[in-house]
Design a protein around this motif. Structure first.
Motif, PDB file in Angstrom:
ATOM      1  N   SER A 213     -62.322 -43.672 -76.911  1.00 56.94           N
ATOM      2  CA  SER A 213     -62.310 -44.730 -75.897  1.00 56.94           C
ATOM      3  C   SER A 213     -62.196 -44.194 -74.484  1.00 56.94           C
ATOM      4  O   SER A 213     -62.316 -44.950 -73.522  1.00 56.94           O
ATOM      5  CB  SER A 213     -61.145 -45.693 -76.163  1.00 56.94           C
ATOM      6  OG  SER A 213     -59.916 -45.001 -76.123  1.00 56.94           O
ATOM      7  N   GLN A 214     -61.963 -42.890 -74.318  1.00 55.82           N
ATOM      8  CA  GLN A 214     -61.876 -42.322 -72.980  1.00 55.82           C
ATOM      9  C   GLN A 214     -63.256 -42.159 -72.348  1.00 55.82           C
ATOM     10  O   GLN A 214     -63.372 -41.900 -71.163  1.00 55.82           O
ATOM     11  CB  GLN A 214     -61.180 -40.955 -73.040  1.00 55.82           C
ATOM     12  CG  GLN A 214     -59.733 -41.019 -73.520  1.00 55.82           C
ATOM     13  CD  GLN A 214     -59.099 -39.643 -73.581  1.00 55.82           C
ATOM     14  OE1 GLN A 214     -59.713 -38.651 -73.242  1.00 55.82           O
ATOM     15  NE2 GLN A 214     -57.852 -39.605 -74.050  1.00 55.82           N
ATOM     16  N   SER A 215     -64.304 -42.297 -73.158  1.00 58.86           N
ATOM     17  CA  SER A 215     -65.664 -42.104 -72.653  1.00 58.86           C
ATOM     18  C   SER A 215     -66.049 -43.228 -71.695  1.00 58.86           C
ATOM     19  O   SER A 215     -65.756 -44.388 -71.931  1.00 58.86           O
ATOM     20  CB  SER A 215     -66.648 -42.057 -73.816  1.00 58.86           C
ATOM     21  OG  SER A 215     -66.308 -41.043 -74.725  1.00 58.86           O
ATOM     22  N   ASP A 216     -66.700 -42.862 -70.614  1.00 60.87           N
ATOM     23  CA  ASP A 216     -67.207 -43.832 -69.650  1.00 60.87           C
ATOM     24  C   ASP A 216     -68.674 -44.066 -69.956  1.00 60.87           C
ATOM     25  O   ASP A 216     -69.515 -43.191 -69.733  1.00 60.87           O
ATOM     26  CB  ASP A 216     -67.032 -43.306 -68.225  1.00 60.87           C
ATOM     27  CG  ASP A 216     -67.577 -44.269 -67.189  1.00 60.87           C
ATOM     28  OD1 ASP A 216     -67.909 -45.404 -67.557  1.00 60.87           O
ATOM     29  OD2 ASP A 216     -67.658 -43.862 -66.015  1.00 60.87           O
ATOM     30  N   LEU A 217     -69.000 -45.244 -70.461  1.00 57.13           N
ATOM     31  CA  LEU A 217     -70.370 -45.527 -70.874  1.00 57.13           C
ATOM     32  C   LEU A 217     -71.143 -46.301 -69.823  1.00 57.13           C
ATOM     33  O   LEU A 217     -72.163 -46.903 -70.111  1.00 57.13           O
ATOM     34  CB  LEU A 217     -70.353 -46.320 -72.179  1.00 57.13           C
ATOM     35  CG  LEU A 217     -69.698 -45.595 -73.365  1.00 57.13           C
ATOM     36  CD1 LEU A 217     -69.657 -46.496 -74.572  1.00 57.13           C
ATOM     37  CD2 LEU A 217     -70.434 -44.304 -73.657  1.00 57.13           C
TER      38      LEU A 217
ATOM     39  N   PHE B  40     -56.720 -43.482 -57.549  1.00 59.99           N
ATOM     40  CA  PHE B  40     -57.111 -44.264 -56.377  1.00 59.99           C
ATOM     41  C   PHE B  40     -58.435 -43.772 -55.803  1.00 59.99           C
ATOM     42  O   PHE B  40     -59.233 -44.564 -55.302  1.00 59.99           O
ATOM     43  CB  PHE B  40     -56.009 -44.225 -55.316  1.00 59.99           C
ATOM     44  CG  PHE B  40     -54.820 -45.070 -55.663  1.00 59.99           C
ATOM     45  CD1 PHE B  40     -54.930 -46.459 -55.709  1.00 59.99           C
ATOM     46  CD2 PHE B  40     -53.601 -44.490 -55.979  1.00 59.99           C
ATOM     47  CE1 PHE B  40     -53.844 -47.253 -56.044  1.00 59.99           C
ATOM     48  CE2 PHE B  40     -52.506 -45.277 -56.320  1.00 59.99           C
ATOM     49  CZ  PHE B  40     -52.633 -46.659 -56.359  1.00 59.99           C
ATOM     50  N   ILE B  41     -58.692 -42.475 -55.897  1.00 60.83           N
ATOM     51  CA  ILE B  41     -59.983 -41.953 -55.442  1.00 60.83           C
ATOM     52  C   ILE B  41     -61.093 -42.467 -56.342  1.00 60.83           C
ATOM     53  O   ILE B  41     -62.170 -42.887 -55.880  1.00 60.83           O
ATOM     54  CB  ILE B  41     -59.959 -40.414 -55.440  1.00 60.83           C
ATOM     55  CG1 ILE B  41     -58.970 -39.903 -54.394  1.00 60.83           C
ATOM     56  CG2 ILE B  41     -61.360 -39.855 -55.163  1.00 60.83           C
ATOM     57  CD1 ILE B  41     -58.807 -38.404 -54.388  1.00 60.83           C
ATOM     58  N   ILE B  42     -60.841 -42.485 -57.652  1.00 63.76           N
ATOM     59  CA  ILE B  42     -61.831 -42.995 -58.605  1.00 63.76           C
ATOM     60  C   ILE B  42     -62.078 -44.478 -58.369  1.00 63.76           C
ATOM     61  O   ILE B  42     -63.227 -44.940 -58.346  1.00 63.76           O
ATOM     62  CB  ILE B  42     -61.355 -42.744 -60.050  1.00 63.76           C
ATOM     63  CG1 ILE B  42     -61.352 -41.243 -60.344  1.00 63.76           C
ATOM     64  CG2 ILE B  42     -62.241 -43.487 -61.051  1.00 63.76           C
ATOM     65  CD1 ILE B  42     -60.729 -40.870 -61.669  1.00 63.76           C
ATOM     66  N   CYS B  43     -61.004 -45.239 -58.155  1.00 58.44           N
ATOM     67  CA  CYS B  43     -61.146 -46.678 -57.913  1.00 58.44           C
ATOM     68  C   CYS B  43     -61.936 -46.952 -56.639  1.00 58.44           C
ATOM     69  O   CYS B  43     -62.789 -47.852 -56.608  1.00 58.44           O
ATOM     70  CB  CYS B  43     -59.770 -47.338 -57.830  1.00 58.44           C
ATOM     71  SG  CYS B  43     -58.912 -47.425 -59.415  1.00 58.44           S
TER      72      CYS B  43
ATOM     73  N   GLU C  92     -59.112 -51.010 -65.505  1.00 55.58           N
ATOM     74  CA  GLU C  92     -58.344 -50.065 -66.314  1.00 55.58           C
ATOM     75  C   GLU C  92     -57.702 -48.983 -65.446  1.00 55.58           C
ATOM     76  O   GLU C  92     -56.530 -48.633 -65.626  1.00 55.58           O
ATOM     77  CB  GLU C  92     -59.250 -49.423 -67.362  1.00 55.58           C
ATOM     78  CG  GLU C  92     -59.713 -50.378 -68.449  1.00 55.58           C
ATOM     79  CD  GLU C  92     -60.789 -49.768 -69.336  1.00 55.58           C
ATOM     80  OE1 GLU C  92     -61.129 -48.576 -69.109  1.00 55.58           O
ATOM     81  OE2 GLU C  92     -61.284 -50.465 -70.233  1.00 55.58           O
ATOM     82  N   GLU C  93     -58.488 -48.444 -64.505  1.00 61.71           N
ATOM     83  CA  GLU C  93     -57.968 -47.374 -63.647  1.00 61.71           C
ATOM     84  C   GLU C  93     -56.830 -47.873 -62.764  1.00 61.71           C
ATOM     85  O   GLU C  93     -55.837 -47.160 -62.542  1.00 61.71           O
ATOM     86  CB  GLU C  93     -59.091 -46.804 -62.773  1.00 61.71           C
ATOM     87  CG  GLU C  93     -60.090 -45.938 -63.513  1.00 61.71           C
ATOM     88  CD  GLU C  93     -59.523 -44.586 -63.904  1.00 61.71           C
ATOM     89  OE1 GLU C  93     -58.458 -44.212 -63.381  1.00 61.71           O
ATOM     90  OE2 GLU C  93     -60.147 -43.905 -64.742  1.00 61.71           O
TER      91      GLU C  93
END
Length: 267
Positions: A258-262, A126-129, A116-117
């Motif tokens: 849906s923005q929540s990271d579970l 890109f830092i998150i990925c 998704e990212e």
């Protein structure tokens, strides 16, 4: 330095095939459903649901659907700075690895977030990925260090896991699970934790909370109704369990949507 090239999600592609080539990059594959046939440096490899593959740069590789049946998988392509010592044995040794992950669901959720990212446009993606890729590599490295689980232990653990997947909404006691494999409750708990990294009861709560998340976003059920549906007859207890595993209340989750990271549900 790790450089991400691309992330792909192959969703039951008919006649999927890659021609024989010498890879100019490293590849990590997580198979979600079905089976994939690879030829790796002249050796036939069949990967199926739950398999985590690392295919290093300079490998001669081709692949196709096994027996014509499509599959579902995530594929990550990346490079490593030449001459860089990462401290990760399987990366530094440059060897092919096929490994069955104990914590498959968590890896699946991290790949989902990575995919998704990579297709998003938010700042710092890109830092998150890169952080997610490093985590996935760390997960594989840690699991490779674990002593190999014997086939009989894996069989017993899978029996318990399958039962939990089918009955997680029902009242479940450790004694009940122990009877499935004709072992003691203490042995059953220790066995499940050895194979999957957490207790059977924790896994049951994880399944319930994941289902609660789905119902909160995609149904008109009330929070109290969801609590009852999932076997929590005390709504205040359901609130405590939900917050423990998702780090937010059901109401907060609805707001974030849906923005929540579970991913923490399977940490």
């Amino acid at each position: 330095m790790i450089q991400i090239i691309s992330v792909h999600f192959d969703h039951y592609i008919p006649n999927w095939r890659t021609q024989m080539e010498v890879l100019g990059h490293n590849v990590i594959v997580l198979v979600m459903e079905g089976k994939v046939r690879y030829e790796i440096n002249g050796e036939e490899i069949v990967a199926e649901r739950g398999d985590f593959l690392y295919i290093p740069k300079s490998t001669r590789r081709c692949g196709e659907n096994l027996n014509g049946s499509p599959h579902q998988k995530y594929t990550l392509l990346f490079t490593i700075e030449p001459g860089m010592d990462t401290g990760i044995p399987f990366l530094d040794q440059g060897r092919f690895i096929q490994f069955r992950l104990a914590n498959f669901q968590y890896a699946q959720r991290r790949f989902e977030r990575l995919y998704e990212e990579m297709r998003g446009s938010k700042s710092f993606r890109f830092i998150i990925c890169l952080g997610i890729v490093q985590e996935l590599i760390g997960i594989l490295s840690r699991e490779l260090e674990k002593p190999e689980v014997t086939p009989i232990k894996m069989k017993y653990a899978q029996i318990v896991k399958h039962y939990l997947l089918e009955h997680y909404r029902e009242p479940i006691e450790i004694e009940q699970l122990a009877r499935l494999i004709h072992r003691s409750p203490n042995y059953t708990t220790a066995l499940f934790k050895e194979v999957f990294g957490h207790s059977p009861i924790r896994y049951m709560h994880q399944l319930r909370v994941l289902e609660a998340c789905n119902l909160l976003l995609h149904s008109d059920m009330t929070i109290a109704g969801i609590s009852q549906y999932l076997g929590y007859y005390d709504t205040s207890y359901f609130f405590r369990v939900f917050k423990k595993y998702s780090a937010m209340s059901p109401s907060e989750f609805i707001t974030r949507g849906s923005q929540s990271d579970l991913s923490q549900l399977f940490s």
